[in-house]
Design a protein around this motif. Structure first.
Motif, PDB file in Angstrom:
ATOM      1  N   ALA A 112     -26.470   9.828  11.911  1.00  0.00           N
ATOM      2  CA  ALA A 112     -26.649  11.279  11.835  1.00  0.00           C
ATOM      3  C   ALA A 112     -26.621  11.666  10.356  1.00  0.00           C
ATOM      4  CB  ALA A 112     -25.554  12.025  12.604  1.00  0.00           C
ATOM      5  N   LEU A 113     -27.014  12.882  10.077  1.00  0.00           N
ATOM      6  CA  LEU A 113     -26.988  13.388   8.699  1.00  0.00           C
ATOM      7  C   LEU A 113     -25.629  14.027   8.456  1.00  0.00           C
ATOM      8  CD1 LEU A 113     -30.574  14.951   8.480  1.00  0.00           C
ATOM      9  CD2 LEU A 113     -29.784  12.833   7.424  1.00  0.00           C
ATOM     10  N   LEU A 114     -24.699  13.226   7.988  1.00  0.00           N
ATOM     11  CA  LEU A 114     -23.358  13.736   7.721  1.00  0.00           C
ATOM     12  C   LEU A 114     -23.400  14.857   6.685  1.00  0.00           C
ATOM     13  CD1 LEU A 114     -21.458  10.326   7.590  1.00  0.00           C
ATOM     14  CD2 LEU A 114     -21.376  12.009   9.433  1.00  0.00           C
ATOM     15  N   PRO A 115     -22.503  15.851   6.778  1.00  0.00           N
ATOM     16  CA  PRO A 115     -21.321  15.882   7.647  1.00  0.00           C
ATOM     17  C   PRO A 115     -21.567  16.344   9.079  1.00  0.00           C
ATOM     18  CG  PRO A 115     -21.336  17.819   6.255  1.00  0.00           C
ATOM     19  CD  PRO A 115     -22.506  16.980   5.819  1.00  0.00           C
ATOM     20  N   SER A 116     -22.835  16.530   9.480  1.00  0.00           N
ATOM     21  CA  SER A 116     -23.102  16.888  10.875  1.00  0.00           C
ATOM     22  C   SER A 116     -22.915  15.698  11.795  1.00  0.00           C
ATOM     23  CB  SER A 116     -24.547  17.389  11.012  1.00  0.00           C
ATOM     24  OG  SER A 116     -24.757  18.549  10.254  1.00  0.00           O
ATOM     25  N   PHE A 117     -22.353  15.932  12.957  1.00  0.00           N
ATOM     26  CA  PHE A 117     -22.268  14.969  14.057  1.00  0.00           C
ATOM     27  C   PHE A 117     -21.605  13.644  13.685  1.00  0.00           C
ATOM     28  CE2 PHE A 117     -26.327  17.422  14.475  1.00  0.00           C
ATOM     29  CZ  PHE A 117     -25.821  18.367  15.356  1.00  0.00           C
ATOM     30  N   PRO A 118     -20.373  13.695  13.149  1.00  0.00           N
ATOM     31  CA  PRO A 118     -19.623  12.455  12.916  1.00  0.00           C
ATOM     32  C   PRO A 118     -19.124  11.886  14.246  1.00  0.00           C
ATOM     33  CG  PRO A 118     -18.221  14.338  12.487  1.00  0.00           C
ATOM     34  CD  PRO A 118     -19.588  14.899  12.810  1.00  0.00           C
ATOM     35  N   GLY A 119     -18.524  10.706  14.170  1.00  0.00           N
ATOM     36  CA  GLY A 119     -17.922  10.127  15.363  1.00  0.00           C
ATOM     37  C   GLY A 119     -18.854   9.178  16.103  1.00  0.00           C
ATOM     38  N   MET A 120     -18.488   8.880  17.338  1.00  0.00           N
ATOM     39  CA  MET A 120     -19.127   7.795  18.090  1.00  0.00           C
ATOM     40  C   MET A 120     -20.500   8.133  18.665  1.00  0.00           C
ATOM     41  SD  MET A 120     -17.190   5.108  18.044  1.00  0.00           S
ATOM     42  CE  MET A 120     -17.685   4.160  19.479  1.00  0.00           C
ATOM     43  N   HIS A 121     -20.859   9.424  18.748  1.00  0.00           N
ATOM     44  CA  HIS A 121     -22.049   9.798  19.522  1.00  0.00           C
ATOM     45  C   HIS A 121     -23.003  10.674  18.713  1.00  0.00           C
ATOM     46  CE1 HIS A 121     -20.060   8.094  23.029  1.00  0.00           C
ATOM     47  NE2 HIS A 121     -18.997   8.825  22.748  1.00  0.00           N
ATOM     48  N   LEU A 138     -25.730   6.677   4.685  1.00  0.00           N
ATOM     49  CA  LEU A 138     -25.001   5.530   4.153  1.00  0.00           C
ATOM     50  C   LEU A 138     -23.910   6.065   3.244  1.00  0.00           C
ATOM     51  CD1 LEU A 138     -25.285   2.368   4.232  1.00  0.00           C
ATOM     52  CD2 LEU A 138     -26.270   2.567   1.945  1.00  0.00           C
ATOM     53  N   PHE A 139     -22.679   5.541   3.408  1.00  0.00           N
ATOM     54  CA  PHE A 139     -21.562   6.103   2.652  1.00  0.00           C
ATOM     55  C   PHE A 139     -20.532   5.028   2.337  1.00  0.00           C
ATOM     56  CE2 PHE A 139     -20.685   6.430   7.139  1.00  0.00           C
ATOM     57  CZ  PHE A 139     -19.339   6.126   7.281  1.00  0.00           C
ATOM     58  N   PHE A 140     -19.712   5.312   1.335  1.00  0.00           N
ATOM     59  CA  PHE A 140     -18.563   4.461   1.046  1.00  0.00           C
ATOM     60  C   PHE A 140     -17.425   4.859   1.982  1.00  0.00           C
ATOM     61  CE2 PHE A 140     -20.529   4.017  -3.273  1.00  0.00           C
ATOM     62  CZ  PHE A 140     -20.697   2.632  -3.219  1.00  0.00           C
ATOM     63  N   VAL A 141     -16.822   3.871   2.633  1.00  0.00           N
ATOM     64  CA  VAL A 141     -15.789   4.129   3.629  1.00  0.00           C
ATOM     65  C   VAL A 141     -14.506   4.603   2.957  1.00  0.00           C
ATOM     66  CG1 VAL A 141     -14.393   3.088   5.465  1.00  0.00           C
ATOM     67  CG2 VAL A 141     -16.781   2.379   5.145  1.00  0.00           C
ATOM     68  N   ASP A 142     -13.922   5.663   3.524  1.00  0.00           N
ATOM     69  CA  ASP A 142     -12.596   6.112   3.098  1.00  0.00           C
ATOM     70  C   ASP A 142     -11.703   6.203   4.333  1.00  0.00           C
ATOM     71  OD1 ASP A 142     -13.301   8.458   4.383  1.00  0.00           O
ATOM     72  OD2 ASP A 142     -13.328   9.695   2.563  1.00  0.00           O
ATOM     73  N   ALA A 143     -10.559   6.848   4.219  1.00  0.00           N
ATOM     74  CA  ALA A 143      -9.591   6.862   5.312  1.00  0.00           C
ATOM     75  C   ALA A 143      -9.984   7.789   6.458  1.00  0.00           C
ATOM     76  CB  ALA A 143      -8.211   7.263   4.778  1.00  0.00           C
ATOM     77  N   GLY A 144     -10.977   8.624   6.254  1.00  0.00           N
ATOM     78  CA  GLY A 144     -11.401   9.539   7.309  1.00  0.00           C
ATOM     79  C   GLY A 144     -12.433   8.904   8.231  1.00  0.00           C
ATOM     80  N   VAL A 145     -12.908   9.698   9.201  1.00  0.00           N
ATOM     81  CA  VAL A 145     -13.956   9.245  10.122  1.00  0.00           C
ATOM     82  C   VAL A 145     -15.297   9.752   9.613  1.00  0.00           C
ATOM     83  CG1 VAL A 145     -14.828   9.340  12.492  1.00  0.00           C
ATOM     84  CG2 VAL A 145     -12.367   9.229  12.073  1.00  0.00           C
TER      85      VAL A 145
END
Length: 201
Positions: A112-121, A138-145
Motif C-alpha cells: 500500500a502507499l504508506l501511511p495509508s493502509f498499514p498492517g496485514m491487509h 519500501l521502507f527502513f524497518v523501525d519499532a512501529g508497524v
C-alpha cells in the motif's frame, strides 16, 4: 565495492529470486551473501541453495523467549557482515536487539502507499475504502508497524473489476520491481536518513 545483503524469507521466495537474478549482474552492486528463514522446508531456502547462497533457519519455537530468538537472529545475521538486510516476505517481527543493530539498514516492503493502509491487509483495505490508486512502499524497518522512513513508492491503479487477489497480484509485480531497483541504487550509491527523509545521492 559490492554491498553485502542478507535476505530473510518465510515462504516461496519470489522476491528473493528477483534479487538473486539481479545480483547475477556484476553491475548491480549488491550480492546476496546469506538467506535466513524462521522455518525449514520452504521454497525460498531451496532457491538460495540452488544459487549457492548459504542459508540458516531459526524457528521461534526453538527458543525459550522471543527475546532469545531475536538475539540469536541478530547474531546470525551480523555474522554475515551485511550492509543491508532485506525482509522478503519474512513473517516474523524482529525485536529491539535486531533493530538497534541494523538501524536504517533493514528494508521491508508493504502493499500500500504508506501511511495509508498499514498492517496485514493493505490491498483489501484499499479496495474497501474505494481509492482509485494504491501501490507499494519500501521502507527502513523501525519499532512501529509499517512506520519506518520511506525509501521508495510505486503507484498501482485500482481497476473497477478488481477483487483483492487481482489487485494484490499487480501490486506484487510493482513491489518486486521497486525492491530490486531500490536495493541496487542503495548498494551502488549509498544513502542517508535524516529524520523521516531517506536520501540516495
Amino acid at each position: 565495492m559490492t554491498a553485502r545483503v542478507v535476505v530473510l524469507v518465510s515462504g516461496s521466495g519470489t522476491t528473493l529470486q528477483a534479487l538473486l537474478d539481479a545480483a547475477a549482474d556484476p553491475g548491480y552492486g549488491a550480492d546476496v551473501v546469506a538467506v535466513g528463514a524462521d522455518r525449514g522446508d520452504i521454497q525460498g531456502l531451496t532457491r538460495a541453495e540452488k544459487a549457492g547462497v548459504p542459508t540458516f533457519v531459526l524457528p521461534v519455537a526453538d527458543y525459550d523467549t522471543r527475546e532469545a530468538w531475536d538475539a540469536a537472529l541478530t547474531e546470525e545475521v551480523a555474522s554475515h557482515d551485511p550492509h543491508l538486510v532485506v525482509s522478503a516476505g519474512f513473517m516474523k517481527l524482529v525485536g529491539p536487539a535486531f533493530l538497534s543493530r541494523f538501524q536504517n539498514r533493514m528494508v521491508n516492503s508493504h502493499p500500500a502507499l504508506l501511511p495509508s493502509f498499514p498492517g496485514m491487509h493493505g490491498p483489501r483495505d484499499a479496495l474497501e475504502y474505494g481509492v482509485k490508486f494504491t501501490g507499494c512502499t519500501l521502507f527502513f524497518v523501525d519499532a512501529g508497524v509499517d512506520t519506518g522512513p520511506i525509501i521508495d513508492q510505486r503507484v498501482v491503479p485500482v481497476e473497477p473489476t478488481d477483487d483483492v487477489s487481482q489487485l494484490h497480484e499487480r501490486i506484487k509485480v510493482a513491489e518486486r520491481d521497486m525492491l530490486v531497483d531500490s536495493i541496487g541504487r542503495l548498494a551502488r550509491e549509498g544513502w542517508t536518513v535524516t529524520g523521516r527523509k531517506v536520501s540516495i545521492p
